[in-house]
Every structure is written in C-alpha cells, then in structure tokens.
Design an enzyme around this catalytic site. Structure first.
Site, PDB file in Angstrom:
ATOM      1  N   SER A 185      29.980   9.239  34.815  1.00  0.00           N
ATOM      2  CA  SER A 185      30.689  10.351  35.435  1.00  0.00           C
ATOM      3  C   SER A 185      32.036   9.766  36.141  1.00  0.00           C
ATOM      4  O   SER A 185      32.163   8.493  36.595  1.00  0.00           O
ATOM      5  CB  SER A 185      29.776  11.061  36.282  1.00  0.00           C
ATOM      6  OG  SER A 185      30.613  11.892  36.920  1.00  0.00           O
ATOM      7  N   TYR A 221      24.983  11.241  43.794  1.00  0.00           N
ATOM      8  CA  TYR A 221      25.027  10.798  42.208  1.00  0.00           C
ATOM      9  C   TYR A 221      26.178   9.822  41.769  1.00  0.00           C
ATOM     10  O   TYR A 221      25.751   8.870  41.238  1.00  0.00           O
ATOM     11  CB  TYR A 221      25.533  12.172  41.586  1.00  0.00           C
ATOM     12  CG  TYR A 221      25.537  11.985  40.053  1.00  0.00           C
ATOM     13  CD1 TYR A 221      24.335  12.053  39.259  1.00  0.00           C
ATOM     14  CD2 TYR A 221      26.620  12.516  39.581  1.00  0.00           C
ATOM     15  CE1 TYR A 221      24.431  11.983  37.972  1.00  0.00           C
ATOM     16  CE2 TYR A 221      26.869  12.213  38.038  1.00  0.00           C
ATOM     17  CZ  TYR A 221      25.546  11.961  37.103  1.00  0.00           C
ATOM     18  OH  TYR A 221      25.790  11.836  36.074  1.00  0.00           O
TER      19      TYR A 221
END
Length: 240
Positions: free
Chosen positions: A146, A159
């Site tokens: 990501s 995250y």
C-alpha cells in the site's frame, strides 16, 4: 508453453485468495495456465473461487489456512513439496487492516494481528517455500503493498508500519537470493481498488468510482510472465 497459456505447467500459490484482489489474481493466473493453490480461512469462499477458476478452464487446489498459525504454513509447504516439489509463483495478497486511529490510540490486539498477518506470516511463507522457489525455473514472488507503507499518513500508522516492514523484508529476501535460482521479486501497489478492505477504510466512497480487482489480478498474471528486474515496483492504474 502455449501462446494463450503462458503459465502452463506452473504452480502458483496465492494467499488471501478467498476474495478481493487475491481471488481475482488466482483466477487470472489459472486462466493463464497455472495450477493455483488457493489459501485463506473461508472454505466456502475458496470453493467459490475454485468454481470461477473451473469456469475459465483452469485448475486449482483449495488449502484452507490461517496465516497466524506458522505450523499451518510449514504443513502447507510440505504438502506442496510432496505433490509438485517446486513453487513457480508466490503471491502474498493476504493482509489485515486495523481500525484507523492515531498512533497514541492504536488497539493492541488489532496491531498484533496486523503484525502477525502482514509481517510475521510473510517471513514464515518465505522460509517455508524458499526451497521450492529455488527448485523452480525462474520463480516469481509478488507482494501486495500500500502507498502508506512508503508514504506515512495520519491515522494509518498501524497498517502502514507493517507494510513498510513487509516491503523491507521482501527486499532483503530478494537481495539474499539475487544470485540463487533466478528468483525475482516484485512489490505491487494495487492502488484504489474495489475491495472489502477499501470499503472499511473509506465507508462513504462509491465503489463504482474505483477499479475492479480483476484489473489488478490480470496485471499480476501478466507481470509474472515478464523478465523484470528483481525488487521491481509498480502501482496498478485503471486502464483508460
């Protein structure tokens, strides 16, 4: 290999294959001729992906797996070794997104789950499947990341930090095997994609405004046939 089946006789393993990008990638790989080992915790969802693979003329094996159980990963590697004695393609798609929150308010159990799923399981997968990857003729490892792994963003720390470590781990592995067995590694940022994880992070977003997981899956299936340099990075964009 056939022109229409460039991955014929290849064995692929996809984590997080029960839905989203993992499922789309598994179908795309199978359509290209690979036999795909489908891993995930939801057996019924894996069966649905297997059905989709059969519909496109592909083949697959279901391997229910909880990545939090490292013994499960080693057992799976042993099973793959006993049947095929190699692994040509490893796609690490499974990931866990904790609740978005300030660094000071990260929920410990969720953070621990993110570390386990996004990082510790990745190391366990590489350790368990390394011998099988080295036995393949030009194995490919693809890790799904990501943008928050390299570009820190407020409230995404739980995250993003695990994805930053995920990328570092994969890059280190790529360097360690650079001259061993022609293993090449790519890190792919799928970008905004219509998945359950995306909906969790952006609950007010119209899913029709972002690309379908099939776009990412098809790109990954094409990428593993290409002669890219190891530690390749790319972001998948929506086709015009």
């Amino acid at each position: 290999m056939s022109q229409t089946k460039p991955l014929e006789r290849r064995i692929a393993l996809v984590t997080g294959a029960s839905r989203g990008i993992g499922a789309a990638t598994a179908v795309a790989l199978a359509k290209a001729g690979a036999h795909v080992v489908l891993t995930g915790r939801d057996v019924r969802a894996l069966e649905q992906v297997e059905d989709a693979i059969h519909e496109v003329g592909g083949s697959a094996t279901i391997a229910p797996l909880d990545l939090a159980e490292q013994d499960g990963i080693s057992r799976l590697a042993a099973a793959v070794a006993s049947r095929w004695d190699k692994l040509d393609i490893l796609v690490i798609s499974a990931a866990y997104l904790p609740t978005l929150t300030p660094v000071t308010q990260i929920e410990p159990k969720q953070f621990a789950q993110a570390v386990t799923t996004n990082l510790l399981a990745t190391q366990a997968l590489l350790a368990a499947f390394d011998p099988l990857l080295k036995r393949a003729d030009g194995a490919r490892v693809v890790g799904l990341t990501s943008s928050v792994g390299s570009e820190p963003r407020a409230f995404w720390s739980a995250y993003g930090s695990t994805k930053a470590a995920f990328e570092s781990l994969l890059d280190s592995y790529a360097e360690e095997v650079r001259k061993l067995g022609n293993i090449r590694l790519a890190i792919v940022d799928p970008g905004a994609t219509r998945t359950a994880m995306r909906a969790k992070a952006y609950p007010g977003e119209d899913p029709e405004t972002v690309k379908h997981p099939d776009v990412v899956g098809e790109r990954i299936a094409t990428l593993v046939t290409e002669d890219f340099e190891t530690r390749h990075r790319e972001r998948v964009v929506n086709p015009a």
